[in-house]
Design an enzyme around this catalytic site. Structure first.
Site, mmCIF file in Angstrom:
data_model
loop_
_atom_site.group_PDB
_atom_site.id
_atom_site.type_symbol
_atom_site.label_atom_id
_atom_site.label_comp_id
_atom_site.label_asym_id
_atom_site.label_seq_id
_atom_site.Cartn_x
_atom_site.Cartn_y
_atom_site.Cartn_z
ATOM 1 N N TYR A 1 11.546 -2.809 10.940
ATOM 2 C CA TYR A 1 10.725 -1.861 10.189
ATOM 3 C C TYR A 1 10.445 -2.375 8.780
ATOM 4 O O TYR A 1 11.375 -2.660 8.018
ATOM 5 C CB TYR A 1 11.442 -0.517 10.113
ATOM 6 N N TYR B 1 0.289 0.189 9.764
ATOM 7 C CA TYR B 1 1.459 1.019 9.444
ATOM 8 C C TYR B 1 1.275 2.363 10.109
ATOM 9 O O TYR B 1 0.576 3.238 9.606
ATOM 10 C CB TYR B 1 1.649 1.158 7.941
#
Lengths: 138, 385
Positions: free
Chosen positions: B290, B340
């Site tokens: 992440y 994103y």
């Protein structure tokens, strides 16, 4: 500028700050300080607490220098510093604030390139009762 | 299934789907969610009417009722939403895997739809009352997630000698992979060290390229039992291990009040993840970590055990994160350079790698770590082919 939105647990911090005092919530049974304030002691599960007055001394643990895009009031003062201060009297309690040359100075008044991790700082309070930080030895 | 009861290899991801990614898409979040879910079901060869479980993020605006009605799902017997923003990504799959392994459902769909590119940024909302934890941060001008993570990054650099070059290595690896991925927003836009070092600051020590993209898009994946997976259209990608992590005395994003702010939720998730795995970090062929901000990658490399504490910066040296390196990461471009969408693209990219169809394929990849947001209560998956 954003004002603190307080809750029942946090309100005493701001009430004391408005009087020029830096206090942290401390368990009345086991004497462990805790931050942020909350109803119950994570060490002994006691629901009784008191607000211990501190010397207001600490060291810079980390810092950032925000640049726009930011909320308008903050963008107008950018770039400014935000610091995290590790308190001398209560290690591991680290308060967020700003390093300023004097209590009521604008957010961006201290030159960012002069900020050092580990520098000793002292709490002062601006006219709105917000804690600020000045270098212990400017 | 080997070992005792649990999720280990009991379920598999058998379908993935996504919409295009862009700064601005004309359709709304609900429509994008429907498109991603139907694409994932089509990929799996499973009819919408067979779906009986759903999982997404608490920040997902399209709720289960709307989604199920719109695309014609069957009777649902399990639905779940996971909190803490990007920390919830892998947990959506983990919840469905647990539910299916426990017999609560048979076909699960996890999804995320988001218009972050054209929609508002949460931190700019000054009309809504601030959440009370913000009383300790916002008045002082610590306003955005970038500021909050930059504070940890500065301390990390100070304590361990990590440098901006280490952060650049992360940004570059993601960008290089995006340059190979036609679906990535940064497909045709190479990054150089000079561009990185001279870009504008967002929150010193983080510059423009340390921050993820603002993207519109949606993704989904389909999870079924390992037994059912054998009859599906695609090669199954097994959920080998899954974990969530919310450490004792943790404080989301501004975890400066913990005893040890530099060991975040990834450390907690990792302990559970590896305890139930048949392999170790040394056996991971490819990782999807992440990357809302570049410093999350070295912090996660330490948390998940790829290197020792304080060694995450140095780990990125010598092309370690590139294809052919010690641990290729974010092979679709990640949040920094593909899209994103709260980390869901990392899950689907992990599936692509283990199917052998990724645009930057790691040859023979058989194991993949996927992580959710470090710095908030998090989650992670070990996938294997």
């Amino acid at each position: 500028m954003l004002s603190p939105v307080t809750d029942a647990d946090g309100a005493p911090f701001w009430r004391y700050a408005a009087q020029g005092e830096l206090r942290v919530q401390t368990c009345a049974d086991c004497a462990e300080p805790r931050f942020p304030p909350r109803p119950c002691c994570p060490h002994c599960q006691s629901f009784t607490s008191e607000w211990r007055r501190l010397s207001g001394r600490g060291r810079i643990w980390s810092y950032v220098v925000p640049h726009p895009p930011l909320l308008p009031d903050y963008a107008a003062q950018a770039p400014y510093n935000v610091i995290v201060v590790e308190l001398t009297d209560a290690p591991r309690i680290r308060l967020i604030g700003n390093l300023v040359p004097e209590a009521n100075a604008p957010l961006g008044a201290f030159p960012p390139d002069r900020i050092r991790i580990g520098a000793r700082v002292q709490a002062v309070f601006d006219d709105a009762g917000l804690p600020r930080w000045i270098l212990e030895r400017p | 299934m080997t070992g005792g009861p649990g999720v280990k290899d009991a379920t598999a991801i058998v379908g993935i789907g996504q919409t295009p990614f862009a700064k601005r898409l004309p359709e709304d979040e609900r429509t994008l969610a429907c498109r991603a879910v139907l694409a994932a079901l089509d990929d799996a060869g499973i009819a919408p009417g067979e779906v009986d479980a759903l999982a997404s993020y608490t920040m997902e605006e399209t709720d289960e009722v709307e989604l199920a009605k719109a695309v014609g799902l069957g009777d649902l017997t399990f639905f779940s939403k996971v909190g803490f923003g990007g920390g919830g990504s892998c947990a959506t799959v983990a919840h469905l895997a647990a539910a299916i392994a426990a017999g609560q459902a048979t076909v699960g769909v996890a999804w995320r739809s988001r218009k972050r590119g054209s929609g508002p940024r949460p931190w700019t909302n000054t009309t809504a009352q601030l959440p009370t934890p913000a009383q300790w941060t916002r008045p002082f001008g610590l306003l955005r997630p970038a500021d909050e993570i930059a504070m940890l990054a500065r301390r990390y650099m100070h304590e361990y000698g990590a440098t901006r070059d280490h952060l650049f290595n992360v940004a570059l690896a993601c960008r290089n992979r995006a340059n190979q991925n036609p679906a990535a927003i940064m497909y045709d836009r190479p990054l150089t060290r000079e561009m990185y070092m001279t870009s504008r600051w967002i929150s010193e020590p983080l510059c423009l390229y340390d921050n993820c993209l603002e993207t519109d898009g949606a993704l989904a994946c389909v999870i079924v039992s390992a037994e059912r997976a054998r009859d599906c259209r695609r090669r199954p990608v097994y959920v080998h291990s899954a974990a969530q992590g919310l450490p004792a005395q943790h404080h989301g994003m501004v975890n400066y009040w913990n005893d040890d702010p530099l060991t975040g939720p990834s450390w907690t998730a990792a302990r559970h993840l590896w305890k139930h795995a048949d392999f170790t970090p040394a056996d991971v062929d490819v990782a999807q970590i992440y990357d809302a901000f570049t410093p999350l990658v070295p912090l996660s490399l330490e948390g998940y055990g790829f290197c020792g504490r304080g060694e995450g910066g140095a780990f990125t040296e010598g092309g370690a994160l590139e294809i052919g390196g010690r641990l290729p990461v974010n092979t679709g471009g990640g949040g920094l350079s593909e899209a994103y969408v709260h980390g869901f693209n990392l899950i689907n990219e992990g599936v692509k790698q283990l199917r052998g169809i990724a645009t930057a394929q790691v040859p023979g990849a058989a194991t993949c770590l996927v992580t959710a947001g470090e710095g908030v209560p998090t989650s992670a998956l070990l996938l294997r082919s």
